[in-house]
Write an enzyme that holds these catalytic residues in place. Structure first.
Site, short mmCIF file in Angstrom:
data_model
loop_
_atom_site.label_atom_id
_atom_site.label_comp_id
_atom_site.label_asym_id
_atom_site.label_seq_id
_atom_site.Cartn_x
_atom_site.Cartn_y
_atom_site.Cartn_z
N THR A 183 -60.61 5.73 92.02
CA THR A 183 -60.64 7.05 91.50
C THR A 183 -60.42 7.53 89.96
OG1 THR A 183 -59.76 8.03 93.57
CG2 THR A 183 -59.28 9.36 91.80
N HIS A 236 -54.39 3.94 97.46
CA HIS A 236 -54.37 4.50 98.92
C HIS A 236 -53.88 5.97 99.12
CE1 HIS A 236 -55.44 0.21 99.10
NE2 HIS A 236 -55.96 0.41 100.12
N1 ASP Z 1 -56.71 8.27 96.08
C1 ASP Z 1 -58.18 8.22 96.70
C2 ASP Z 1 -58.19 8.61 98.19
O1 ASP Z 1 -57.32 7.91 98.89
C3 ASP Z 1 -59.01 7.06 96.56
C4 ASP Z 1 -58.61 5.97 95.20
O2 ASP Z 1 -58.17 6.51 94.35
O3 ASP Z 1 -59.25 5.02 95.04
O4 ASP Z 1 -58.88 9.20 98.56
#
Ligand code: ASP
Length: 323
Positions: A183, A236
């Site tokens: 992200t 996560h």
């Molecule tokens: N935090 C994001 C989610 O859980 C994914 C990520 O940062 O890779 O949707």
């Protein structure tokens, strides 16, 4: 009021910072324009398989995007489950600037984007489709929490066995290349001392259809309070959501914790609360109103892209909890 500063998640944050920087220092720009343009850069990059166009799809083969943007508790916007627009961060900004709401989801968010003149786009690239087919061929049927019916009704069929080998290779190469990014989350402080933050994601690869993570939820993936500070998280999402990660960090800074203490507390709280799996990762960046900043991660691998007038580099997190 101090020098302008941008902080972004992962190695891909450097290109995002480069796209946001001219907006940060423009006489008619500022922190909010910088974070939006930084996220737009990652969203438009088809090589980035965790954000925007080219993001990996959910278990049913559909790319769904989430994003948020924030300058203060009274001024924030977000969208989730966007399937037809490349720049969810700009829809989030429109929600913030031109609606009385904070979060719009799915079809409603897309109708709102159309009504504000944004152009629809296809989000699924061939590379992302291949990665999904490989996942489906090898692990998809056994995926926990993914109803088999969704997989059977998926828009493209699973790769036949003869094709599976090369799509598996493609997926593994993509996964290896992605070990150092995820992200996009960006925090900025402009020359006037104004803070802003934004983040954008295609979620966890091949997640259960309908799953929404931390990124579009204010106080989870992103929080900004001009009097207390700003924080953005990646990794996560479910782990961040369980402790209201970015709200917790900003609240702690408001109570006097340093950015380093606040970031470390979030990953510690996560480690205390969850029975962590081996690959569970969370990274968080914290920024105080005076421009002091820090970061923490559960595990090695997280990087912060730092941009100032005389610095453009990647930094290790101050705290890596589990080594
Ligand atoms: N935090 C994001 C989610 O859980 C994914 C990520 O940062 O890779 O949707």
């Amino acid at each position: 009021m101090g020098e302008p500063l941008m902080l972004a998640t992962w190695t891909t944050g450097q290109a995002a910072n480069a796209a946001g920087w001219p907006h940060l220092v423009a006489p008619d720009g500022g922190a909010i324009d910088a974070v939006e343009h930084a996220c737009r850069n990652a969203e438009a990059d088809p090589q980035n398989m965790t954000v925007g166009y080219g993001g990996r799809p959910d278990a049913a083969g559909e790319v769904t995007l989430d994003a948020s943007i924030m300058v203060s508790p009274a001024r924030c916007g977000s969208v989730c489950f966007v399937r037809r627009f490349m720049h969810p961060v700009s829809i989030a900004r429109l929600v913030m600037d031109r609606s009385p709401h904070v979060l719009l989801a799915g079809d409603g968010a897309e109708r709102f984007a159309l009504a504000h003149g944004l152009e629809p786009a296809d989000l699924l690239t061939n590379a992302a489709r291949q990665a999904w087919q490989a996942w489906l061929a090898t692990r998809g049927a056994a995926a926990v929490g993914t109803p088999q019916a969704n997989i059977e009704e998926a828009p493209a069929a699973a790769a036949p066995a003869a094709e599976a080998a090369h799509v598996v290779e493609a997926a593994e190469a993509a996964e290896a290349a992605e070990a150092d990014h995820d992200t996009i989350g960006v925090l900025a402080r402009d020359a006037g001392g104004r803070l802003a933050g934004a983040c954008s994601t295609s979620g966890m690869a091949f997640n259960a259809p309908g799953r929404v993570g931390d990124s579009p939820i204010i106080g989870h993936g992103l929080y900004v309070d001009p009097d207390r500070g700003a924080a953005v998280a990646t990794g996560h999402g479910e782990l961040v959501m369980g402790v209201c990660g970015t709200f917790l960090a900003v609240e702690r800074m408001g109570q006097g914790a340093s950015p380093a203490e606040a970031a470390a507390e979030v990953v510690r709280r996560i480690a205390d609360a969850y029975d962590l799996a081996e690959n569970d990762q969370v990274g968080i960046i914290t920024l105080a109103p005076d421009g002091a900043w820090s970061s923490a991660a559960l595990r090695r691998g997280f990087r912060v892209a730092v941009r100032t007038p005389d610095r453009d580099e990647l930094a290790e997190p101050h705290t890596v909890l589990l080594t």
